[in-house]
Design an enzyme around this catalytic site. Structure first.
Site, mmCIF file in Angstrom:
data_model
loop_
_atom_site.group_PDB
_atom_site.id
_atom_site.type_symbol
_atom_site.label_atom_id
_atom_site.label_comp_id
_atom_site.label_asym_id
_atom_site.label_seq_id
_atom_site.Cartn_x
_atom_site.Cartn_y
_atom_site.Cartn_z
ATOM 1 N N ARG A 15 29.057 68.395 -7.101
ATOM 2 C CA ARG A 15 28.202 67.772 -6.088
ATOM 3 C C ARG A 15 27.133 68.711 -5.557
ATOM 4 O O ARG A 15 25.979 68.322 -5.381
ATOM 5 C CB ARG A 15 29.100 67.291 -4.941
ATOM 6 C CG ARG A 15 28.370 66.636 -3.809
ATOM 7 C CD ARG A 15 29.221 66.746 -2.559
ATOM 8 N NE ARG A 15 29.406 68.134 -2.196
ATOM 9 C CZ ARG A 15 30.536 68.637 -1.693
ATOM 10 N NH1 ARG A 15 31.580 67.868 -1.502
ATOM 11 N NH2 ARG A 15 30.603 69.915 -1.386
ATOM 12 N N VAL A 40 36.463 65.755 6.181
ATOM 13 C CA VAL A 40 36.589 66.135 4.773
ATOM 14 C C VAL A 40 35.266 66.696 4.261
ATOM 15 O O VAL A 40 34.202 66.387 4.779
ATOM 16 C CB VAL A 40 37.043 64.957 3.867
ATOM 17 C CG1 VAL A 40 38.417 64.490 4.277
ATOM 18 C CG2 VAL A 40 36.055 63.827 3.876
ATOM 19 N N CYS A 41 35.398 67.540 3.264
ATOM 20 C CA CYS A 41 34.263 68.153 2.591
ATOM 21 C C CYS A 41 33.391 67.055 1.989
ATOM 22 O O CYS A 41 33.928 66.151 1.361
ATOM 23 C CB CYS A 41 34.811 69.069 1.491
ATOM 24 S SG CYS A 41 33.624 69.814 0.427
ATOM 25 N N PRO A 42 32.088 67.030 2.095
ATOM 26 C CA PRO A 42 31.193 67.985 2.743
ATOM 27 C C PRO A 42 30.637 67.449 4.064
ATOM 28 O O PRO A 42 29.497 67.754 4.400
ATOM 29 C CB PRO A 42 30.064 68.055 1.718
ATOM 30 C CG PRO A 42 29.929 66.628 1.265
ATOM 31 C CD PRO A 42 31.286 66.003 1.385
ATOM 32 N N VAL A 43 31.424 66.663 4.807
ATOM 33 C CA VAL A 43 30.917 66.055 6.037
ATOM 34 C C VAL A 43 30.398 67.105 7.031
ATOM 35 O O VAL A 43 29.317 66.924 7.601
ATOM 36 C CB VAL A 43 31.986 65.117 6.661
ATOM 37 C CG1 VAL A 43 31.578 64.660 8.046
ATOM 38 C CG2 VAL A 43 32.216 63.917 5.753
#
Lengths: 331, 79
Positions: A28, B16-19
């Site tokens: 990502r 949670v990633c990438p929040v």
């Protein structure tokens, strides 16, 4: 001999935790954040591992076992797995090691991932996996570095020595890893050290796993499937199931030692729903594709298995699709 | 207590990633030059990633303050 999986998993868990090794982020970040730190870690790990695995095979310690090629399963399963890992907030290994760090969302993602992989391989969705496995393509190999019945690889398709294909592959990835600019990040194990440790661990993992009767290297999906079959159907634990327990314990000890363990909880309970859906998609995708980001990407690609290369391309495309939908505006 | 004149504060603990990364970028977008953003995190990877990525965007990281067990506050001055 399944206990060796526990030891290998424990070491793997420490490497994953200290190196912050997450393939969901690796894929990502390149697209959304223009950050190649983890992608470089992955590239270097694949390059070095392609050599260490082949060395072990050359000396007869292991027999490489590229997974069967299945266009439908590798593409569809790979894409669904890629979509799922973004929702789950981590890949198969990511949610496993984060479970040990006290990330409560990872517990839910991992449970739904393992449960759905189990349902796909031998539960309610087993009709689908049985049907799709009819399209498996395998070949007979005469080269002693390989097991006798394998999926096609770059070397078998091009009819060149595995060493030629591997060295070209490793050289290309090394060029990417060291020849282009790397995003900086102050991590405990930097990307080069983490990649080297993985490349050392991987062939040892394979060797001990083969001794226990399972001829493959590091994996995640099969381990979770095994754990659910142990828990619900009283099946014996295998090397890969023990490896999963080892990873969680390794990450637990490693995060406790560096004071990074904490029960982490999101404020919006809807996040749990999101990670459970993500986990289920990952489980269905990985069981369909015949592997996850560890079985296919980390262990299959270095063997230059066509199946793993295709599945990995679709892991990345699925990841990019979902990441774009959720975070595309932040580019 | 108030070490900096914080203009805006976001709490992304447990996300949670990438929040955490995304919320930080979103918050920075709506802020004016010289203002200070406080980002409250609890995941070590965020502590390593967020300061590097905001520096790349040209902002100044004033401090990464440890405020508890695996909890930090990152103070960012908008360029």
């Amino acid at each position: 001999m399944a206990w060796t999986g526990l030891v290998i998993g424990f070491v793997f868990g420490i490497i994953l935790q200290k190196g912050r090794v997450c393939f969901n982020s690796a894929f990502r970040d390149v697209l959304i954040f223009k950050d190649n730190y983890l992608m470089k870690l992955a590239a270097l790990a694949l390059a070095l591992q392609s050599i260490t695995l082949l060395l072990f095979a050359q000396f007869g310690a292991i027999h490489l076992a590229p997974k069967p090629l299945n266009w439908i399963a590798n593409i569809i399963g790979g894409y669904i797995f890629g979509l799922g890992m973004v929702l789950a907030g981590g890949c198969a290994s990511g949610v496993t090691y984060r479970s040990g760090e006290g990330m409560t969302t990872a517990w839910f993602a991992a449970i739904f991932y393992g449960l759905t992989a189990y349902a796909t391989s031998s539960g309610i969705f087993s009709g689908w996996s049985k049907w799709v496995s009819k399209f498996n393509i395998t070949i007979q190999s005469t080269n002693p570095v390989y097991a006798s019945k394998i999926g096609p690889t770059v070397s078998t398709v091009l009819n060149v020595s595995p060493w030629v294909a591997t060295l070209v592959f490793a050289a290309l990835l090394m060029w990417y890893a060291f020849g282009t600019k790397t995003t900086q990040r102050p991590t405990k194990f930097n990307w080069v050290i983490a990649a080297i440790l993985i490349a050392i661990l991987a062939p040892i993992a394979w060797w001990t796993s083969a001794k226990s009767g399972r001829n493959y290297g590091l994996g995640i999906t099969g381990g979770w499937v095994n754990l659910f079959s142990v828990y619900t159907a009283n099946k014996p634990i295998n090397w890969e199931g023990a490896e999963i327990i080892g990873i969680i314990l390794g990450a637990l000890v490693s995060s406790l030692a560096s004071k990074e363990f904490k029960f982490r909880m999101p404020k919006d309970p809807k996040t749990y729903l999101q990670v459970m859906v993500g986990g289920a998609l990952m489980g269905f995708g990985a069981a369909t594709a015949g592997g996850c980001n560890i079985g296919h990407f980390l262990t299959g690609v270095p063997q230059l298995a066509i199946s793993s290369l295709i599945a990995s391309v679709f892991f990345i495309l699925g990841n990019w699709t979902m990441a774009w939908l959720l975070f595309g505006k932040e580019r | 207590m108030a070490k900096y004149q914080v203009t805006k504060s976001i709490d992304v603990r447990g996300e949670v990633c990438p929040v955490p990364d995304v919320e930080t970028k979103r918050a920075l977008k709506g802020m004016k030059s010289g203002e200070i953003l406080e980002v409250w995190i609890d995941y070590p990877m965020s502590k390593e990633r967020i300061p590097e990525s905001v520096k790349q965007m040209g902002h100044e990281v004033l401090e990464i303050e440890e405020v508890g067990k695996s909890e930090w506050k990152i103070y960012i001055k908008v360029k």
